[in-house]
Design a protein around this motif. Structure first.
Motif, PDB file in Angstrom:
ATOM      1  N   HIS A  98       0.726  -1.271  -0.102  1.00  0.00           N
ATOM      2  CA  HIS A  98       0.129  -0.240   0.091  1.00  0.00           C
ATOM      3  C   HIS A  98       0.925   1.404   0.025  1.00  0.00           C
ATOM      4  N   SER A 152       0.152   5.275   1.073  1.00  0.00           N
ATOM      5  CA  SER A 152      -1.184   5.324   1.515  1.00  0.00           C
ATOM      6  C   SER A 152      -1.316   6.800   2.131  1.00  0.00           C
ATOM      7  N   ASP A 182      -1.554   1.618  -3.189  1.00  0.00           N
ATOM      8  CA  ASP A 182      -2.705   2.083  -2.174  1.00  0.00           C
ATOM      9  C   ASP A 182      -3.988   2.202  -3.036  1.00  0.00           C
TER      10      ASP A 182
END
Length: 405
Positions: free
Chosen positions: A13, A16, A63
């Motif tokens: 991710h 993020s 993400d």
């Protein structure tokens, strides 16, 4: 003896947004937002330090489906470090970074091998001569709800067979049921290792053969507590050895403190400070939720100071700590206890109140302004039944507490 070693990670991710943390001091907020990249750097360093044969990344590198240029650039830089050490990387994309997204592409180094939208097999040969077949697929679009594990077919000959799968073990209700499978399904494929992704909590579904969710590389919110990381795996013809490698630069934590035996503000402050020191981790930042339960202070002045000053005192000097423990949430709960039957006997009003609470079913309507918001909906997931129940219980306690005041 034939032997290979590799790093298994998932759910990076990268970049993020870490929403809801704008209240943090600028330096801590910056570190939190850089934490996914710091975790990736620790993964790269671990692969080089252990001189692994290759790395597998089991989905959700990025993400979002737009794959920010910053995230792509930072990922490419780390992959170039591995290229210099002649370490290949095998990647599947998951539901967050699916192939139907729209983004500006940055080319990746030649050592990075991506799986397409259909299950395919890639062959790797170590410098010592061992042969490895790796199987996997990338999500074409965000929602893959069919059982793709049936498409994994073992291809001989090879010394080792490794499956990469971003999906959900059947029956888990707290996660979207993407690419569902059962442990029995994976056993039947007779692979030597299953490198799973999608579930952010580190979970070993099977030891022999290893079927493993390494969890995400860096926690991103208060539901993703504890140290995060990846696995260093060694496979031989006799079995597997694995070592968990910590990669978190910032850790989310939550703790409950029982204050029932404490009767002054000073005693409570001291206990909270001791708890914070106990949770401090060298070189790692901590974002902490404290649930202070069974508060038993009767003095009105001390009770007022507890509500107004305790939180600020717990933050003192943490801004300057590399190994900070920053209290992001302080929940105060006094010793108020109530019995529904007794309350109903006190007033008919409570009968109607509890009936309304028990029959509450309009979560979607209440939360619609968030989930239908053009920007907010990109970062939100639907509440599970457990989370809905917890919110209702908290609301009930809050209402009763306010009524008693």
């Amino acid at each position: 003896m034939k032997q290979i070693s590799f790093i298994h990670a998932a759910d990076l991710h990268l970049d993020s947004p870490m929403v809801g943390l704008k209240h943090l001091p600028a330096n801590i907020l910056s570190r939190v937002r850089e934490s996914t990249f710091a975790a990736l750097e620790r993964l790269t360093a671990a692969a080089i330090d252990h001189n692994v044969d290759f790395v597998v990344l089991s989905g959700d590198l990025y993400d979002g489906e737009d794959r920010s240029l910053r995230a792509q650039s930072r990922f490419r830089n780390e992959m170039q470090k591995l290229l210099q050490k002649d370490i290949p990387v095998y990647v599947i994309h998951g539901n967050h970074d699916h192939l139907d997204g729209s983004w500006v592409h940055l080319d990746m180094p030649a050592n990075v091998h991506f799986f397409g939208s259909e299950v395919e097999m890639k062959t790797f040969h170590t410098k010592r001569g061992e042969s490895v077949h790796l199987y996997g697929f990338s999500y074409q679009h965000r929602h893959i709800l069919d059982k793709r594990v049936d498409d994994y077919q073992k291809v001989e000959p090879a010394d080792f067979h490794i499956g990469l799968l971003h999906g959900n073990e059947g029956g888990k209700t707290d996660h979207d049921n993407y690419a569902p499978f059962s442990i029995k399904d994976l056993y039947e494929k007779q692979f030597d290792y299953w490198a799973l992704g999608h579930i952010h909590k580190r979970t070993i579904l099977s030891e022999n053969p290893p079927i493993i969710y390494p969890g995400n590389l860096q926690g991103r919110n208060k539901k993703e507590t504890g140290i995060k990381g990846c696995y260093y795996v060694t496979l031989t013809e006799f079995g597997a050895e694995k070592e968990f490698i910590e990669t978190s630069d910032v850790v989310w934590d939550e703790i409950s403190i029982d204050a029932s035996s404490l009767h002054t503000f000073q005693e409570i402050l001291h206990l909270c400070q001791l708890t914070i020191e106990r949770l401090r981790k060298s070189g790692i930042g901590t974002l902490l939720t404290i649930n202070l339960k069974n508060i038993n202070i009767n003095d009105s002045k001390e009770k007022q100071v507890l509500n107004t000053d305790l939180y600020e005192l717990l933050l003192d000097n943490e801004n300057d700590e590399e190994s900070f423990v920053w209290t992001v949430q302080l929940n105060l709960e006094d010793q108020l206890r109530f019995d529904r039957k007794n309350l109903i006997n006190e007033a008919d009003f409570y009968t109607e109140l509890f009936a309304t609470i028990d029959e509450y079913q309009i979560f979607d309507d209440a939360l619609a302004p968030l989930f239908e918001h053009q920007l907010a909906r990109k970062y939100l997931t639907r509440l599970t039944e457990t989370e809905q129940k917890e919110l209702i219980e908290k609301a009930e306690k809050l209402l009763i507490g306010l009524l008693y005041q």
